[in-house]
Design an enzyme around this catalytic site. Sequence first.
Site, PDB file in Angstrom:
ATOM      1  N   ALA A  66      -9.306  57.472  25.249  1.00  0.00           N
ATOM      2  CA  ALA A  66     -10.111  58.233  25.856  1.00  0.00           C
ATOM      3  C   ALA A  66     -11.415  57.453  25.802  1.00  0.00           C
ATOM      4  O   ALA A  66     -11.654  56.710  25.142  1.00  0.00           O
ATOM      5  CB  ALA A  66     -10.206  59.578  25.023  1.00  0.00           C
ATOM      6  N   GLY A 111      -5.771  57.587  23.121  1.00  0.00           N
ATOM      7  CA  GLY A 111      -5.308  58.209  24.223  1.00  0.00           C
ATOM      8  C   GLY A 111      -4.465  57.692  25.000  1.00  0.00           C
ATOM      9  O   GLY A 111      -3.616  58.079  25.875  1.00  0.00           O
ATOM     10  N   GLU A 114      -1.284  57.987  23.529  1.00  0.00           N
ATOM     11  CA  GLU A 114      -0.687  59.164  23.570  1.00  0.00           C
ATOM     12  C   GLU A 114      -0.329  59.448  25.155  1.00  0.00           C
ATOM     13  O   GLU A 114       0.922  60.088  25.203  1.00  0.00           O
ATOM     14  CB  GLU A 114      -1.918  60.211  23.372  1.00  0.00           C
ATOM     15  CG  GLU A 114      -2.052  60.157  21.829  1.00  0.00           C
ATOM     16  CD  GLU A 114      -3.651  60.997  21.499  1.00  0.00           C
ATOM     17  OE1 GLU A 114      -4.424  60.491  22.185  1.00  0.00           O
ATOM     18  OE2 GLU A 114      -3.324  61.891  20.814  1.00  0.00           O
ATOM     19  N   GLU A 134      -8.119  56.501  15.912  1.00  0.00           N
ATOM     20  CA  GLU A 134      -9.193  57.342  16.046  1.00  0.00           C
ATOM     21  C   GLU A 134      -9.804  57.803  14.677  1.00  0.00           C
ATOM     22  O   GLU A 134     -10.863  57.896  14.568  1.00  0.00           O
ATOM     23  CB  GLU A 134      -8.506  59.061  16.346  1.00  0.00           C
ATOM     24  CG  GLU A 134      -8.243  59.029  17.853  1.00  0.00           C
ATOM     25  CD  GLU A 134      -6.917  58.600  18.262  1.00  0.00           C
ATOM     26  OE1 GLU A 134      -6.229  57.637  17.673  1.00  0.00           O
ATOM     27  OE2 GLU A 134      -6.376  58.740  19.429  1.00  0.00           O
TER      28      GLU A 134
HETATM   29  N1  CO8 Z   1     -13.925  54.065  25.748  1.00  0.00           N
HETATM   30  C1  CO8 Z   1     -15.057  53.493  26.411  1.00  0.00           C
HETATM   31  N2  CO8 Z   1     -15.140  52.479  26.751  1.00  0.00           N
HETATM   32  C2  CO8 Z   1     -14.124  51.207  26.341  1.00  0.00           C
HETATM   33  C3  CO8 Z   1     -13.178  51.922  25.449  1.00  0.00           C
HETATM   34  C4  CO8 Z   1     -13.012  53.085  25.429  1.00  0.00           C
HETATM   35  N3  CO8 Z   1     -12.097  53.882  24.592  1.00  0.00           N
HETATM   36  N4  CO8 Z   1     -12.149  50.832  25.298  1.00  0.00           N
HETATM   37  C5  CO8 Z   1     -13.083  49.472  25.668  1.00  0.00           C
HETATM   38  N5  CO8 Z   1     -14.086  50.012  26.313  1.00  0.00           N
HETATM   39  C6  CO8 Z   1     -15.015  49.238  27.034  1.00  0.00           C
HETATM   40  C7  CO8 Z   1     -15.942  48.394  25.881  1.00  0.00           C
HETATM   41  O1  CO8 Z   1     -17.054  49.302  25.697  1.00  0.00           O
HETATM   42  C8  CO8 Z   1     -16.400  47.399  26.654  1.00  0.00           C
HETATM   43  O2  CO8 Z   1     -17.408  47.729  27.814  1.00  0.00           O
HETATM   44  P1  CO8 Z   1     -18.812  46.682  28.111  1.00  0.00           P
HETATM   45  O3  CO8 Z   1     -18.061  45.486  28.491  1.00  0.00           O
HETATM   46  O4  CO8 Z   1     -19.816  47.767  28.844  1.00  0.00           O
HETATM   47  O5  CO8 Z   1     -19.161  46.596  26.642  1.00  0.00           O
HETATM   48  C9  CO8 Z   1     -15.268  47.017  27.719  1.00  0.00           C
HETATM   49  O6  CO8 Z   1     -14.397  48.128  27.874  1.00  0.00           O
HETATM   50  C10 CO8 Z   1     -14.314  45.902  27.263  1.00  0.00           C
HETATM   51  O7  CO8 Z   1     -13.961  46.216  25.877  1.00  0.00           O
HETATM   52  P2  CO8 Z   1     -14.487  45.051  24.824  1.00  0.00           P
HETATM   53  O8  CO8 Z   1     -15.684  44.320  24.905  1.00  0.00           O
HETATM   54  O9  CO8 Z   1     -14.630  45.794  23.449  1.00  0.00           O
HETATM   55  O10 CO8 Z   1     -12.988  44.362  24.760  1.00  0.00           O
HETATM   56  P3  CO8 Z   1     -12.250  43.513  23.531  1.00  0.00           P
HETATM   57  O11 CO8 Z   1     -11.273  42.716  24.004  1.00  0.00           O
HETATM   58  O12 CO8 Z   1     -13.133  42.759  22.655  1.00  0.00           O
HETATM   59  O13 CO8 Z   1     -11.749  44.736  22.660  1.00  0.00           O
HETATM   60  C11 CO8 Z   1     -10.266  46.660  22.545  1.00  0.00           C
HETATM   61  C12 CO8 Z   1     -10.716  45.517  23.179  1.00  0.00           C
HETATM   62  C13 CO8 Z   1      -9.846  46.462  20.833  1.00  0.00           C
HETATM   63  C14 CO8 Z   1      -9.434  47.678  22.893  1.00  0.00           C
HETATM   64  C15 CO8 Z   1     -11.510  47.506  22.089  1.00  0.00           C
HETATM   65  O14 CO8 Z   1     -12.499  47.529  23.352  1.00  0.00           O
HETATM   66  C16 CO8 Z   1     -11.679  48.721  21.449  1.00  0.00           C
HETATM   67  O15 CO8 Z   1     -11.392  48.919  20.224  1.00  0.00           O
HETATM   68  N6  CO8 Z   1     -11.623  49.786  22.087  1.00  0.00           N
HETATM   69  C17 CO8 Z   1     -11.696  51.254  21.600  1.00  0.00           C
HETATM   70  C18 CO8 Z   1     -10.248  51.755  21.099  1.00  0.00           C
HETATM   71  C19 CO8 Z   1     -10.290  52.997  20.819  1.00  0.00           C
HETATM   72  O16 CO8 Z   1     -10.712  53.132  19.512  1.00  0.00           O
HETATM   73  N7  CO8 Z   1      -9.553  53.790  21.381  1.00  0.00           N
HETATM   74  C20 CO8 Z   1      -9.571  55.119  20.752  1.00  0.00           C
HETATM   75  C21 CO8 Z   1     -10.127  56.056  21.677  1.00  0.00           C
HETATM   76  S1  CO8 Z   1     -10.288  57.675  20.802  1.00  0.00           S
HETATM   77  C22 CO8 Z   1      -9.187  58.853  21.833  1.00  0.00           C
HETATM   78  O17 CO8 Z   1      -8.378  58.076  22.528  1.00  0.00           O
HETATM   79  C23 CO8 Z   1      -8.963  60.004  21.246  1.00  0.00           C
HETATM   80  C24 CO8 Z   1      -8.245  60.581  22.381  1.00  0.00           C
HETATM   81  C25 CO8 Z   1      -8.154  62.217  22.279  1.00  0.00           C
HETATM   82  C26 CO8 Z   1      -9.677  62.734  22.749  1.00  0.00           C
HETATM   83  C27 CO8 Z   1      -9.531  64.107  22.339  1.00  0.00           C
HETATM   84  C28 CO8 Z   1     -10.687  64.946  23.132  1.00  0.00           C
HETATM   85  C29 CO8 Z   1     -11.698  65.465  22.179  1.00  0.00           C
END
Ligand code: CO8
Length: 260
Positions: A66, A111, A114, A134
Amino acid sequence: MEYEYIRLEKKGAAAIVTIDRPEALNALNLDTLLELDHCFIDLGEDEEVAVVILTGAGEKSFVAGADISHMQDLSVIEANRFARFGHKVLKTIEELPQPVIAAVNGFALGGGCEIAISCDIRYAAENAKFGQPEVNLGVIPGFGGTQRLPRLIGKGRANELLFSGDIIDAAEACRIGLVNRVFPQQELLEKCLGLAGRIASRGPLAVRLCKEAVNNGMEMDLARACRYEADLFGLCFASDEQGEGMLAFLEKRVPEFKKK
Ligand code: CO8
């Protein structure tokens, strides 16, 4: 409806839905979820579509979760509403009459994992990565991860992923039953289309009833579920499909099933 964050393409009897926000690794914001909801409701009504394939744009990410920037400042009520809407969308995918194959072409985190689990079958690219990170963000999964994941891979393995936030690769995901098969990235879509083609050539009503029997039966005790299966088995005999399928076998030819 014009879509901004997803793409819909049809190839034969398969519809390919691509989540297309590469700048955020295809993370799910509210608009993307709204578009997915609309798209899957439409596909469910589309008699030309026998199978749906869900994938992410690019070669790096399926869905990286998400959208964290969308969630950061949510109030309690808004977070609850966002999670509930996510559940609605994933339920629409899970209950689509046609089978849905997730083509997991990279990160499937939070997400993203999921939404892949809400699909019927998961094929992954070798570079795919799975996890429920998460707990690193101080929250729990909100789109069904604490519920569908243990049902799919068992409680112990799900707990390990949920409590640790560990990220696993495609080979490990395959070993624990989180994905069905793993392919080189360049072959992933072709393999999904191949499976979609085989499914589309089978009895369309029979395929849909199989999906209903599995999904609904798993929520029942075994005795009731078996009675339910028998009811659906009987229902097959009300269709032309059963007549054609069995006659074709006895005449040693390939059955010619009509579209649903
Ligand atoms: N949300 C928003 N932006 C994201 C997300 C995300 N989940 N994942 C990546 N991005 C963005 C980064 O911020 C970055 O943006 P910018 O270039 O503007 O800085 C761009 O995508 C590229 O990402 P990275 O530079 O971080 O790329 P890397 O190759 O270094 O890393 C990863 C890739 C490992 C995937 C890393 O981006 C990461 O850890 N992302 C987050 C993963 C995460 O924690 N996902 C879980 C999110 S929580 C969730 O899904 C809960 C669902 C239920 C919600 C319930 C509602 C209340």
